[in-house]
Each structure stands twice: as structure tokens, then as C-alpha cells.
Enzyme design. Sequence first.
Site, PDB file in Angstrom:
ATOM      1  N   LYS A  82      15.108   7.319  -5.621  1.00  0.00           N
ATOM      2  CA  LYS A  82      14.620   5.591  -5.686  1.00  0.00           C
ATOM      3  C   LYS A  82      15.447   4.712  -5.139  1.00  0.00           C
ATOM      4  CE  LYS A  82      11.158   5.382  -9.833  1.00  0.00           C
ATOM      5  NZ  LYS A  82      11.123   6.761  -9.464  1.00  0.00           N
TER       6      LYS A  82
ATOM      7  N   ASP B 274      10.707   7.074  -3.213  1.00  0.00           N
ATOM      8  CA  ASP B 274      10.032   6.131  -3.705  1.00  0.00           C
ATOM      9  C   ASP B 274       9.507   4.697  -3.513  1.00  0.00           C
ATOM     10  OD1 ASP B 274       9.084   8.410  -5.964  1.00  0.00           O
ATOM     11  OD2 ASP B 274      10.655   7.931  -7.773  1.00  0.00           O
ATOM     12  N   MET B 275       8.328   4.137  -4.416  1.00  0.00           N
ATOM     13  CA  MET B 275       8.579   2.158  -4.135  1.00  0.00           C
ATOM     14  C   MET B 275       9.329   2.043  -5.199  1.00  0.00           C
ATOM     15  SD  MET B 275       8.575   0.216  -1.988  1.00  0.00           S
ATOM     16  CE  MET B 275       8.395   1.031   0.054  1.00  0.00           C
TER      17      MET B 275
ATOM     18  N   GLN C  38       1.513   1.553  -2.185  1.00  0.00           N
ATOM     19  CA  GLN C  38       1.685   0.879  -3.119  1.00  0.00           C
ATOM     20  C   GLN C  38      -0.319   0.020  -2.747  1.00  0.00           C
ATOM     21  OE1 GLN C  38       4.694  -1.263  -4.184  1.00  0.00           O
ATOM     22  NE2 GLN C  38       5.179  -0.061  -6.035  1.00  0.00           N
TER      23      GLN C  38
ATOM     24  N   ARG D  12       2.804   8.717   0.947  1.00  0.00           N
ATOM     25  CA  ARG D  12       2.440   8.824  -0.514  1.00  0.00           C
ATOM     26  C   ARG D  12       1.924   7.839  -0.640  1.00  0.00           C
ATOM     27  NH1 ARG D  12       6.593   8.989  -5.330  1.00  0.00           N
ATOM     28  NH2 ARG D  12       6.439  11.203  -4.797  1.00  0.00           N
TER      29      ARG D  12
ATOM     30  N   GLY E  55       0.958   1.874  -7.530  1.00  0.00           N
ATOM     31  CA  GLY E  55       1.536   0.891  -7.966  1.00  0.00           C
ATOM     32  C   GLY E  55       2.052   0.119  -9.841  1.00  0.00           C
TER      33      GLY E  55
ATOM     34  N   THR F  19      -2.874  10.530  -7.702  1.00  0.00           N
ATOM     35  CA  THR F  19      -3.661   9.815  -8.307  1.00  0.00           C
ATOM     36  C   THR F  19      -4.362  10.652  -9.341  1.00  0.00           C
ATOM     37  OG1 THR F  19      -5.446   8.005  -8.421  1.00  0.00           O
ATOM     38  CG2 THR F  19      -5.734   9.685  -6.635  1.00  0.00           C
ATOM     39  N   HIS F  20      -4.545   9.655 -10.852  1.00  0.00           N
ATOM     40  CA  HIS F  20      -4.984  10.764 -12.226  1.00  0.00           C
ATOM     41  C   HIS F  20      -6.465   9.637 -12.188  1.00  0.00           C
ATOM     42  CE1 HIS F  20      -0.704   9.807 -12.602  1.00  0.00           C
ATOM     43  NE2 HIS F  20      -1.028  11.329 -12.709  1.00  0.00           N
TER      44      HIS F  20
ATOM     45  N   ARG G  73       7.604   2.542 -18.698  1.00  0.00           N
ATOM     46  CA  ARG G  73       6.237   2.349 -17.718  1.00  0.00           C
ATOM     47  C   ARG G  73       5.484   3.869 -17.886  1.00  0.00           C
ATOM     48  NH1 ARG G  73      10.281   1.554 -14.248  1.00  0.00           N
ATOM     49  NH2 ARG G  73      10.362   3.291 -12.910  1.00  0.00           N
ATOM     50  N   ARG G  74       5.413   4.482 -18.375  1.00  0.00           N
ATOM     51  CA  ARG G  74       4.286   5.416 -18.243  1.00  0.00           C
ATOM     52  C   ARG G  74       3.735   5.582 -20.282  1.00  0.00           C
ATOM     53  NH1 ARG G  74       5.185   6.858 -14.184  1.00  0.00           N
ATOM     54  NH2 ARG G  74       4.154   5.985 -13.683  1.00  0.00           N
TER      55      ARG G  74
HETATM   56  C1  LIG Z   1       3.396  11.242  -7.783  1.00  0.00           C
HETATM   57  C2  LIG Z   1       3.283  10.392  -8.007  1.00  0.00           C
HETATM   58  C3  LIG Z   1       4.263   9.173  -7.940  1.00  0.00           C
HETATM   59  C4  LIG Z   1       4.851   8.410  -7.729  1.00  0.00           C
HETATM   60  N1  LIG Z   1       5.326   7.108  -7.198  1.00  0.00           N
HETATM   61  C5  LIG Z   1       5.284   5.468  -7.832  1.00  0.00           C
HETATM   62  C6  LIG Z   1       6.268   4.915  -6.933  1.00  0.00           C
HETATM   63  O1  LIG Z   1       7.046   5.617  -6.115  1.00  0.00           O
HETATM   64  N2  LIG Z   1       6.126   4.090  -6.589  1.00  0.00           N
HETATM   65  C7  LIG Z   1       4.980   3.060  -7.655  1.00  0.00           C
HETATM   66  O2  LIG Z   1       4.751   2.219  -7.842  1.00  0.00           O
HETATM   67  N3  LIG Z   1       3.946   4.150  -8.522  1.00  0.00           N
HETATM   68  C8  LIG Z   1       4.120   5.489  -8.358  1.00  0.00           C
HETATM   69  N4  LIG Z   1       3.264   6.004  -9.083  1.00  0.00           N
HETATM   70  C9  LIG Z   1       2.094   5.836  -9.671  1.00  0.00           C
HETATM   71  C10 LIG Z   1       1.130   4.953  -9.834  1.00  0.00           C
HETATM   72  O3  LIG Z   1       1.750   3.935  -8.390  1.00  0.00           O
HETATM   73  C11 LIG Z   1       0.049   4.326 -10.760  1.00  0.00           C
HETATM   74  O4  LIG Z   1       0.766   3.743 -11.987  1.00  0.00           O
HETATM   75  C12 LIG Z   1      -0.313   5.843 -11.597  1.00  0.00           C
HETATM   76  O5  LIG Z   1      -0.348   6.726 -10.538  1.00  0.00           O
HETATM   77  C13 LIG Z   1      -1.581   5.363 -12.594  1.00  0.00           C
HETATM   78  O6  LIG Z   1      -2.316   4.910 -11.487  1.00  0.00           O
HETATM   79  P1  LIG Z   1      -3.744   5.820 -11.557  1.00  0.00           P
HETATM   80  O7  LIG Z   1      -4.238   5.899 -10.071  1.00  0.00           O
HETATM   81  O8  LIG Z   1      -3.149   7.586 -11.761  1.00  0.00           O
HETATM   82  O9  LIG Z   1      -5.207   5.706 -12.207  1.00  0.00           O
HETATM   83  P2  LIG Z   1      -5.181   5.164 -13.662  1.00  0.00           P
HETATM   84  O10 LIG Z   1      -6.171   4.113 -13.715  1.00  0.00           O
HETATM   85  O11 LIG Z   1      -3.482   4.360 -14.514  1.00  0.00           O
HETATM   86  O12 LIG Z   1      -5.303   6.179 -14.453  1.00  0.00           O
HETATM   87  C14 LIG Z   1      -6.276   6.980 -14.432  1.00  0.00           C
HETATM   88  C15 LIG Z   1      -6.581   7.849 -15.789  1.00  0.00           C
HETATM   89  O13 LIG Z   1      -5.042   8.498 -15.960  1.00  0.00           O
HETATM   90  C16 LIG Z   1      -4.854   8.928 -17.091  1.00  0.00           C
HETATM   91  N5  LIG Z   1      -3.556   8.511 -17.108  1.00  0.00           N
HETATM   92  C17 LIG Z   1      -2.950   7.373 -15.648  1.00  0.00           C
HETATM   93  N6  LIG Z   1      -1.150   7.850 -16.671  1.00  0.00           N
HETATM   94  C18 LIG Z   1      -1.764   8.280 -17.684  1.00  0.00           C
HETATM   95  C19 LIG Z   1       0.072   8.432 -18.249  1.00  0.00           C
HETATM   96  N7  LIG Z   1       0.692   7.533 -18.483  1.00  0.00           N
HETATM   97  N8  LIG Z   1      -0.461   9.718 -19.195  1.00  0.00           N
HETATM   98  C20 LIG Z   1      -1.766   9.312 -19.681  1.00  0.00           C
HETATM   99  N9  LIG Z   1      -3.242   9.911 -19.045  1.00  0.00           N
HETATM  100  C21 LIG Z   1      -1.821   8.767 -17.794  1.00  0.00           C
HETATM  101  C22 LIG Z   1      -6.135   7.709 -17.271  1.00  0.00           C
HETATM  102  O14 LIG Z   1      -7.223   8.440 -18.414  1.00  0.00           O
HETATM  103  C23 LIG Z   1      -6.435   7.155 -17.217  1.00  0.00           C
HETATM  104  O15 LIG Z   1      -7.202   6.846 -17.279  1.00  0.00           O
HETATM  105  C24 LIG Z   1       3.390   7.777  -8.766  1.00  0.00           C
HETATM  106  C25 LIG Z   1       2.391   8.054  -9.360  1.00  0.00           C
HETATM  107  C26 LIG Z   1       2.374   9.623  -9.070  1.00  0.00           C
HETATM  108  C27 LIG Z   1       1.066  10.373  -9.486  1.00  0.00           C
END
Ligand SMILES: Cc1cc2nc3c(=O)[nH]c(=O)nc-3n(C[C@H](O)[C@H](O)[C@H](O)COP(=O)(O)OP(=O)(O)OC[C@H]3O[C@@H](n4cnc5c(N)ncnc54)[C@H](O)[C@@H]3O)c2cc1C
Length: 300
Positions: A91, A125-126, A155, A176, A180, A218-219, A280-281
Site C-alpha cells: 500500500k 494495492d489500491m 476497483q 488485479r 473495492g 473475488t470470493h 475491514r475484513r
Molecule cells: C487478493 C485480494 C486483494 C484485494 N486487494 C484490494 C485492494 O487493493 N483494494 C481494495 O479496495 N480491495 C481489495 N480487495 C478487497 C475487495 O475489494 C473486496 O472488498 C473483497 O474481496 C470482498 O468482495 P468479494 O468480491 O469477495 O465479494 P463479497 O460479496 O464481499 O463476498 C462474497 C462471499 O465471500 C465470502 N466473504 C467475503 N469476505 C469475507 C470475509 N472477510 N470473511 C469471510 N467470508 C467472506 C462470503 O461468503 C461472501 O458472501 C482485495 C481482495 C482480494 C481477494
Amino acid sequence: MKLFDSLISAVLPFTPKPLIRVVANKYIAGETLNDAMATVARLNQQETMATVDVLGEFVKNPDVARQETNNNIAVIEEIARRGLDSNLSVKLTSLGLDIDKEFCWENLRRVLEAAARARNFVRIDMENAPYTDSTIELARRAQSEFAGHVGIVLQAYLRRTQDDIRQLASEGMHFRLCKGIYIESETIAFKGREEIQQNYLECLNIILDHGCYVGIATHDDVLIDGARKIIAERGLGSQQYEFQMLLGVRDGKRRELVGQGHRLRVYVPFGRDWYGYSIRRLKENPSIAGHVFKAIFTGN
Ligand SMILES: Cc1cc2nc3c(=O)[nH]c(=O)nc-3n(C[C@H](O)[C@H](O)[C@H](O)COP(=O)(O)OP(=O)(O)OC[C@H]3O[C@@H](n4cnc5c(N)ncnc54)[C@H](O)[C@@H]3O)c2cc1C
């Protein structure tokens, strides 16, 4: 969001740090470089790549920013020494972006030199919107000097992102793409879950149209399924993209993707400055915090 989850989100900032630490442990590799390397080695054994993040952000003191720079260089050197499959995520506010842009550039440059020496890669990272322009500016400078060793995060929730992709892709940037994580105003960001998902997949297509490499971070099942469809339709090879996930989130899905032959990288944060990242997590998934709080307070 369920009422209980909203309540958990609201009380998180007032919760004692030791309690947050207990709940957040699953998202963090530990406090030391050795902890991070052990986690990376474990992931590598599971055919999973890593990107290591030295926790820390919004640094205001130049000595701290210099120390953070040294810590990042130490990560790159240790990855090489141990022969691990990992790159680095950083960052820019941890390298002094809040202090002075040129000072931050000098620090970033030192990290990139170390990465180039080690034939490794640094992902920038952003952070939140006040830093978007300066982060893009420094990433472009980095790209012109260290192409192949640097990439940026964009993002999908930001309305500007498709334009940013077009500009950066023409310079061969390595992306990446994530949704966001910060809270941004509706004037600059999409707010609805579906419009963010739609923009994410449009952004992914634009990146691929330009032939750029992308980390699909993404998850979200909708996005993972959408990405898998795009990958299949375009007949992408495994060297054109990778999936990315956060440590401690959706391990089962991660294993499924690896089992299907997709390359996958896990974001491995470590260090003593764990608080901001953990909050945040936990806000992203208050039900986890909720279960732990319930267990602590009710004993079951
Ligand atoms: C490798 C990586 C790098 C990232 N880098 C940045 C960055 O540089 N800048 C930035 O702004 N954001 C970053 N992010 C965060 C990203 O922007 C999202 O906030 C985050 O990934 C949640 O969004 P999602 O697409 O997983 O969808 P979501 O809808 O949030 O999650 C989908 C599902 O995943 C599971 N899940 C998600 N988060 C959690 C958690 N904390 N604990 C348990 N289960 C969870 C849940 O089952 C949820 O329903 C990064 C994410 C990843 C994976």
C-alpha cells in the site's frame, strides 16, 4: 444486512483490541516475517501461489515509511532465499504517500529495484479515493521503468475504472481487479451489489480485450462463475489470468478452483499493524465476528 450483523459492524470500532485480535486471527499469517513465510510455504504445498502484504497504512512519519520500505524489501529477499512462489503487495500510504509523493516514489523505487533483482513482482494495492490518482500516477511511472515487475489494483465499484483500464492497458499494465473495500460516495462509486457485479465483469472483459494479464480477486460466486465462463469462451491459457483470494476466506472454493486447474494466489498479510485490515475484513463478514462474540458472551 441482518440486524445482528449491523449491530456487530457498529460495535466493532469500540470493541477491545485483544478481542478483535482473537476474531481476526484467521485473516492474518502472524506478526513476523517467519510466520508469513511459513504460511506461504503451506499454500505452495497446496499448489497455491501467494502475495505477501506487510500490514501498515496511512503512515505519517518518514522514519516509519523508511522502515516499512525496508520491511518490504526484506520480504522480497526472504521469498527468494527460501525459493517460495510468492510476490509482494504494497500500500503506497505505508511507503509515505501521505507525507510526500516524491518521497513515496523513492521508497517504491527501492522496493521495485529489489523485486527486479529477485525477478519478482510488486502489486500496488489500491486504497481509498483520495489516493486513486496518485496511486495510478506512481504505478504508471513504475511501469515505464520496471515493466514486468509491477502491477496495479483497480476497483470495480468506482465509476471511473473502465476509463482507467483503457488508459493503463494501452501501456501494458498488469491488473488485479477487485470490487473495492472502502466506503465511497455515490457520486464516484456504484453502490448496488448487482451494478458492481456487472461493472466487474465488463471491466474484466475490457482488460482481456487489451490482452493484459489479470488477477481476478473475488470470493463472490456470481463473479467466479462469470469469470470462468469468460475464460472458457475466450479459451484463455493459464498464463493469461489467475484467481486471487484473501487468507482465511472461502478455503473450500479456493481448493475447488485449484482442482479445476486455475492458477490461484492467496493474499497473506502479516505484521504488528493488524488492526485496520482486520476491522475491514470483519465488517465484510460480521457474521463471523457475531459467532465469536456470541460464544464469548454466552459460553456456547
Ligand atoms: C487478493 C485480494 C486483494 C484485494 N486487494 C484490494 C485492494 O487493493 N483494494 C481494495 O479496495 N480491495 C481489495 N480487495 C478487497 C475487495 O475489494 C473486496 O472488498 C473483497 O474481496 C470482498 O468482495 P468479494 O468480491 O469477495 O465479494 P463479497 O460479496 O464481499 O463476498 C462474497 C462471499 O465471500 C465470502 N466473504 C467475503 N469476505 C469475507 C470475509 N472477510 N470473511 C469471510 N467470508 C467472506 C462470503 O461468503 C461472501 O458472501 C482485495 C481482495 C482480494 C481477494
